[in-house]
Design a protein around this motif. Structure first.
Motif, short mmCIF file in Angstrom:
data_model
loop_
_atom_site.label_atom_id
_atom_site.label_comp_id
_atom_site.label_asym_id
_atom_site.label_seq_id
_atom_site.Cartn_x
_atom_site.Cartn_y
_atom_site.Cartn_z
N TYR A 44 0.82 -1.20 0.00
CA TYR A 44 0.00 0.00 0.00
C TYR A 44 0.86 1.26 0.00
O TYR A 44 0.41 2.33 -0.43
N GLY A 45 2.09 1.15 0.53
CA GLY A 45 2.95 2.32 0.68
C GLY A 45 3.29 3.04 -0.60
O GLY A 45 3.72 4.20 -0.57
N GLN A 46 3.10 2.40 -1.74
CA GLN A 46 3.41 3.03 -3.02
C GLN A 46 2.14 3.49 -3.75
O GLN A 46 2.20 3.89 -4.90
N ARG A 47 1.00 3.42 -3.06
CA ARG A 47 -0.26 3.82 -3.68
C ARG A 47 -0.67 5.22 -3.22
O ARG A 47 -0.18 5.73 -2.21
N SER A 48 -1.59 5.82 -3.94
CA SER A 48 -2.07 7.15 -3.57
C SER A 48 -2.98 7.05 -2.35
O SER A 48 -3.51 5.98 -2.03
N LYS A 49 -3.16 8.18 -1.67
CA LYS A 49 -4.04 8.22 -0.50
C LYS A 49 -5.44 7.76 -0.87
O LYS A 49 -6.08 7.01 -0.12
N GLU A 50 -5.92 8.18 -2.03
CA GLU A 50 -7.27 7.81 -2.47
C GLU A 50 -7.40 6.30 -2.67
O GLU A 50 -8.40 5.69 -2.29
N GLU A 51 -6.36 5.70 -3.27
CA GLU A 51 -6.38 4.24 -3.45
C GLU A 51 -6.37 3.52 -2.11
O GLU A 51 -7.07 2.51 -1.93
N ILE A 52 -5.56 4.01 -1.18
CA ILE A 52 -5.44 3.37 0.13
C ILE A 52 -6.77 3.43 0.87
O ILE A 52 -7.20 2.45 1.49
N ILE A 53 -7.46 4.57 0.79
CA ILE A 53 -8.78 4.70 1.43
C ILE A 53 -9.77 3.73 0.80
O ILE A 53 -10.52 3.04 1.51
N GLU A 54 -9.76 3.64 -0.52
CA GLU A 54 -10.69 2.74 -1.22
C GLU A 54 -10.45 1.28 -0.82
O GLU A 54 -11.40 0.54 -0.54
N LEU A 55 -9.18 0.88 -0.80
CA LEU A 55 -8.85 -0.50 -0.43
C LEU A 55 -9.20 -0.77 1.03
O LEU A 55 -9.71 -1.85 1.38
N SER A 56 -8.96 0.20 1.90
CA SER A 56 -9.26 0.04 3.32
C SER A 56 -10.76 -0.11 3.56
O SER A 56 -11.19 -0.91 4.40
N LYS A 57 -11.56 0.64 2.81
CA LYS A 57 -13.01 0.51 2.93
C LYS A 57 -13.48 -0.85 2.43
O LYS A 57 -14.35 -1.49 3.04
N LYS A 58 -12.89 -1.30 1.35
CA LYS A 58 -13.24 -2.62 0.81
C LYS A 58 -12.97 -3.71 1.85
O LYS A 58 -13.82 -4.58 2.10
#
Length: 260
Positions: A44-58
């Motif tokens: 996750y450390g190389q992903r954007s904040k938006e991507e991290i939020i989306e994955l975390s919600k999933k």
């Protein structure tokens, strides 16, 4: 006090969060647990904040579908980038994980603390603000490029991994750090390798025990503890390599493949 048998839900960008699971299971062996390792999307450390939020919600929603009574974000990067959004979205206790810089900052004698973490953690606003609380401490930050990928591939004792660690940590040692904070839940698995070349006087700190104690406190305060004293079940899911996840849970349960 009621007996709440619903499981604790944990998720990580991969297998690193099992270090948090081990600490929680040691302290709370009667609790049922479900662990999600989102290895297909690691790191996750190389992903954007938006991507991290989306994955975390999933991941959170999948755990809620499994009737989780609490969510433990067993990932430093997901915590620093997404935990506020999760708490604003879901009406359930959510525990995050942050680099354990407080104990290092309070106990350093040299005034210099090394922090090894992912890019997503070190560049987050939450982490930057945390450092400003200790103006008399110099934090020597190092992004652990490539480490998570090697651990996720099961290359824990490879020459490549040892070489990477030496290249990242030798400059810290030369700058006289006396504490090293492992700011990623994958990194406690590096301890056997680190002991080969770190000075014996250097204290290594990670967040796992503190997170376990925090989990117990939140469960108790919210009357969510499982009180029947019967051994809890543990379920582990990955969307990538079942064999690698299985090797990190040391027979504590059966890892299964799940598409998510």
């Amino acid at each position: 006090m009621k007996n709440d048998t619903r499981p604790l839900g944990l998720f990580d960008s991969g297998i690193g969060g099992t270090t948090i699971w081990h600490a929680i299971h040691k302290l709370l062996p009667y609790e049922n647990t479900i662990f999600l390792g989102d290895s297909i999307n690691a790191p996750y450390g190389q992903r954007s904040k938006e991507e991290i939020i989306e994955l975390s919600k999933k991941n959170t929603e999948l755990l809620l579908q499994q009737n989780a009574k609490i969510i433990i974000v067993a990932c430093n990067t997901a915590t620093t980038n997404a935990v506020s959004e999760l708490r604003n979205t879901y009406n359930i206790p959510i525990i995050g994980i942050e680099p354990a810089i407080k104990p290092a900052a309070l106990h350093t004698k040299t005034g210099k603390v090394g922090v090894l973490a992912t890019q997503g953690t070190l560049k987050s606003k939450k982490y930057t603000e945390a450092q400003t609380l200790y103006p008399n401490v110099e934090f020597i930050n190092q992004i652990g490029y490539g480490i998570v990928q090697l651990i996720e591939n099961g290359d824990l004792y490879s020459a490549e991994l040892e070489g990477l660690l030496k290249s990242y940590l030798t400059p810290m040692i030369e700058q006289n750090i006396d504490h090293l904070v492992l700011g990623c839940t994958h990194y406690p698995y590096l301890l056997p390798v680190l002991k080969k070349f770190l000075p014996s006087t250097l204290k290594v700190i990670d967040s796992s025990e503190a997170v376990a104690k925090r989990t117990l406190k939140i469960l108790d305060e919210n009357n969510l503890l499982k009180t029947d004293k019967l051994p809890g079940y543990s379920k582990f899911y990955t969307n990538k390599d079942v064999g690698i996840l299985q090797s990190f849970i040391n027979g504590s349960g059966i890892a299964e493949k799940l598409d998510f």
